[in-house]
Scaffold this active site. Structure first.
Site, PDB file in Angstrom:
ATOM      1  CB  CYS A  10     -18.471  15.067  19.401  1.00 24.31           C
ATOM      2  SG  CYS A  10     -19.183  15.743  17.908  1.00 24.31           S
ATOM      3  N   GLY A  36     -13.828  11.585  16.936  1.00 22.17           N
ATOM      4  CA  GLY A  36     -13.992  12.731  16.044  1.00 22.17           C
ATOM      5  C   GLY A  36     -12.678  13.218  15.508  1.00 22.17           C
ATOM      6  CG  ASN A 110     -20.924  12.716  22.329  1.00 24.31           C
ATOM      7  OD1 ASN A 110     -20.700  11.720  23.003  1.00 24.31           O
ATOM      8  ND2 ASN A 110     -21.321  12.624  21.084  1.00 24.31           N
ATOM      9  N   GLY A 111     -23.620  14.386  21.155  1.00 26.91           N
ATOM     10  CA  GLY A 111     -25.009  13.938  21.074  1.00 26.91           C
ATOM     11  C   GLY A 111     -25.735  14.726  20.020  1.00 26.91           C
ATOM     12  CB  CYS A 244     -25.889   4.769  22.115  1.00 24.30           C
ATOM     13  SG  CYS A 244     -25.357   4.298  20.483  1.00 24.30           S
ATOM     14  CE1 TYR A 250     -16.485   1.610  13.254  1.00 23.57           C
ATOM     15  CE2 TYR A 250     -17.593   3.607  14.022  1.00 23.57           C
ATOM     16  CZ  TYR A 250     -16.636   2.999  13.235  1.00 23.57           C
ATOM     17  OH  TYR A 250     -15.830   3.755  12.443  1.00 23.57           O
ATOM     18  CB  CYS A 390     -28.441   7.080  14.933  1.00 22.78           C
ATOM     19  SG  CYS A 390     -28.223   7.658  16.617  1.00 22.78           S
ATOM     20  CB  CYS A 441     -31.174   3.605  22.442  1.00 24.75           C
ATOM     21  SG  CYS A 441     -31.783   4.159  20.830  1.00 24.75           S
ATOM     22  CB  CYS A 444     -29.505   2.132  14.510  1.00 25.94           C
ATOM     23  SG  CYS A 444     -28.518   1.312  15.758  1.00 25.94           S
TER      24      CYS A 444
HETATM   25  P1  AMP Z   1     -20.233   0.476   4.839  1.00 25.68           P
HETATM   26  O1  AMP Z   1     -19.021   0.349   4.014  1.00 25.68           O
HETATM   27  O2  AMP Z   1     -21.047   1.702   4.451  1.00 25.68           O
HETATM   28  O3  AMP Z   1     -21.078  -0.734   4.892  1.00 25.68           O
HETATM   29  O4  AMP Z   1     -19.748   0.776   6.324  1.00 25.68           O
HETATM   30  C1  AMP Z   1     -19.409  -0.282   7.168  1.00 25.68           C
HETATM   31  C2  AMP Z   1     -18.146   0.016   7.885  1.00 25.68           C
HETATM   32  O5  AMP Z   1     -18.222   1.281   8.529  1.00 25.68           O
HETATM   33  C3  AMP Z   1     -17.878  -1.023   8.961  1.00 25.68           C
HETATM   34  O6  AMP Z   1     -16.561  -1.510   8.775  1.00 25.68           O
HETATM   35  C4  AMP Z   1     -18.018  -0.300  10.268  1.00 25.68           C
HETATM   36  O7  AMP Z   1     -16.967  -0.615  11.138  1.00 25.68           O
HETATM   37  C5  AMP Z   1     -17.974   1.162   9.911  1.00 25.68           C
HETATM   38  N1  AMP Z   1     -19.008   1.955  10.592  1.00 25.68           N
HETATM   39  C6  AMP Z   1     -20.184   1.557  11.082  1.00 25.68           C
HETATM   40  N2  AMP Z   1     -20.864   2.593  11.618  1.00 25.68           N
HETATM   41  C7  AMP Z   1     -20.104   3.681  11.451  1.00 25.68           C
HETATM   42  C8  AMP Z   1     -20.231   5.059  11.806  1.00 25.68           C
HETATM   43  N3  AMP Z   1     -21.298   5.512  12.428  1.00 25.68           N
HETATM   44  N4  AMP Z   1     -19.228   5.869  11.477  1.00 25.68           N
HETATM   45  C9  AMP Z   1     -18.139   5.419  10.841  1.00 25.68           C
HETATM   46  N5  AMP Z   1     -17.956   4.152  10.486  1.00 25.68           N
HETATM   47  C10 AMP Z   1     -18.913   3.275  10.784  1.00 25.68           C
END
Ligand code: AMP
Length: 488
Positions: A10, A36, A110-111, A244, A250, A390, A441, A444
């Site tokens: 968040c 978010g 957030n967390g 993190c 990302y 996570c 950390c 994951c």
């Molecule tokens: P997937 O299609 O399930 O393999 O998701 C991979 C895609 O989701 C990648 O393009 C990442 O940029 C994105 N992504 C990775 N982690 C997250 C996250 N926690 N929340 C939303 N998107 C994510």
């Protein structure tokens, strides 16, 4: 006990001592929208009472000129909620605003508190009645139950009973407390604007409102802001820093500075290291926008292979994970990206993305690039295989849904239909953090959870139970159920 999924990434924003507090919070939340998109809210205080506007949807959908005008006072806290599997309900939106024996109280968090379920159970046995399924609500109950007289002592007593990640803004009638957990899992920055103070999950929010960044709220720090000034306390035992690393990979915006480093610089370094470690002969490097762009630039620079915008993203579709059901998520991937056929046709392409979670996105992207006429498709991921969930606030599905937890890189490459697939190694990722690598950390990627696993495990059990009750996971589409692939 109905539990929501305790996993929210968040945004938190707070302003103290500014006549335009609510307006600034609105702008701050705008620039933190990427953290978010499910719900947004602002609570302001005019020193006697709180005024709240909280709703489902994006910042632009929740606020308008007239409701911002109602948010009177020189202090305000704001929140954007990011939730995925959990139910999209207004009762789970923040800031959470209540009236208790000592007046109004509002919270933005957030967390993820890893022992929230245990504490909640105890509180419920003692008679507490919860109104949401958020982990954050235990903080409110613990503050309300405290016998201490000063706000900061009530907050300290409450937080000392909690484990896990919190970057927190709390607001009473005329005082604000900003706190960060002793491991410093999530970012939280402090700045000034005129005579007032501002706090935000990421510094990009300060840029928009013209605030001056002072420093990060330190891990374990409690910042008290009231009409007498700003005071800093460290009421908890110091712990190992555990920021993190996924924020850099990302989550955070590249124009933010978090944990003392520029997100852009670190992300680019991931890409450079990836090129160095996992080279491939190709004609062009193309990013999966937006998440892969900065790492792809790094990859292109280091490898000398030209950078090309071979995929265009439709920005008017929410992030893949935001959609509440698997079926919508798959649809979302399809409408989100399109290949630039003229650029790709006949070429050997390196596709760079930041991470693979379930493999859904990469599989669709590779199919699309092949259909656009690519000769070869080489997938490069600027983080190691995500193998563990996570528990500290980044949304990841349960372990069984993480393709990297069950399958080898070769099997994943086959599933994705990539000519080659390679990830950044954990060592190279940590090297990119230079002198700070001990402070992060990476659970994951290696399952090394610093907060005692007993909490994480109990949390996981409850989560899985709830997921089983509340959700229909589309196992047919999940690669982890493919009978032909060999498990690692
Ligand atoms: P997937 O299609 O399930 O393999 O998701 C991979 C895609 O989701 C990648 O393009 C990442 O940029 C994105 N992504 C990775 N982690 C997250 C996250 N926690 N929340 C939303 N998107 C994510």
């Amino acid at each position: 006990m109905a539990l929501d999924k305790f996993k929210d990434e968040c945004a938190v924003f707070a302003v103290f001592g500014h006549p335009e507090a609510a307006n600034l919070a609105y702008l701050g939340l705008y620039s933190l929208q990427h953290r978010g998109q499910e719900a947004s809210g602002i609570v302001s205080s005019d020193e006697t009472k709180h005024h709240a506007e909280i709703g489902m949807g994006h910042v632009s959908e929740v606020f308008n000129e007239s409701n911002i005008l109602q948010l009177k006072g020189k202090m305000a806290i704001g929140h954007n909620r990011y939730s995925t599997h959990g139910r999209s309900q207004l009762k789970n939106a923040q800031p959470m605003a209540i009236e208790y024996a000592r007046g109004p109280l509002a919270l933005a968090h957030n967390g993820n508190l890893v022992n929230a379920d245990v504490v909640r159970q105890r509180l419920e046995e003692e008679g507490s009645i919860f109104r949401s399924t958020m982990d954050s609500e235990v903080i409110i109950h613990l503050i309300a139950k405290s016998k201490k007289s000063r706000f900061q002592d009530q907050v300290t007593e409450a937080l000392s009973q909690l484990e896990g990640a919190y970057s927190l803004a709390l607001m009473g009638a005329s005082e604000m407390i900003i706190a960060r957990d002793p491991h410093g899992f999530r970012p939280l920055a402090m700045g000034t604007l005129g005579a007032g103070y501002v706090f935000a999950s990421e510094t990009c929010a300060f840029d928009l409102i013209g605030a001056k960044y002072i420093r990060d709220v330190a891990p374990g720090e409690l910042v008290v802001v009231n009409n007498e000034g700003l005071f800093s306390y460290f009421p908890f035992e110091a712990r190992k820093k555990n920021h993190c690393v996924f924020e850099y990979i990302y989550f955070a915006r590249p124009d933010s500075n978090i944990f003392g480093k520029s997100v852009h610089n670190v992300r680019k370094k991931f890409g450079r290291k990836l090129a160095h470690e996992k080279p491939v002969e190709a004609d062009m490097v193309i990013p999966v926008p937006d998440s892969g762009v900065v790492a792809a630039l790094g990859y292109a620079e280091e490898s000398g292979i030209p950078f090309e915008t071979g995929i265009i993203r439709n920005h008017y579709v929410g992030r893949t994970f935001i959609e509440p059901t698997q079926s919508i998520r798959h649809f979302g991937v399809k409408i989100k990206h399109n290949a630039v056929k003229e650029a790709i046709k006949g070429n050997r392409v390196v596709v760079v993305d930041d991470s693979i979670v379930r493999g859904t996105t990469s599989r669709k992207i590779i199919k699309m690039i092949r259909e656009a006429g690519a000769k070869e498709v080489h997938m490069r991921i600027s983080s190691p295989p995500t193998t563990h969930s996570c528990f500290y606030g980044i949304d990841t599905p349960s372990r069984s849904e993480l393709i990297g937890s069950t399958y080898s890189v070769e099997d994943i490459a086959e599933y994705l239909d990539a000519d080659t697939l390679a990830y950044l190694s954990i060592e190279a990722m940590m090297d990119a953090l230079e002198d700070r690598k001990e402070d992060f950390c990476k659970a994951c990627f290696d399952g090394n959870y610093i907060v005692p696993p007993v909490y994480a495990e109990s949390q996981l059990t409850l989560l899985e139970k709830r997921l089983a009750e509340d959700e229909e996971i589309d196992y047919d589409r999940a690669p982890a159920t493919r009978k032909t692939a060999t498990a690692k």
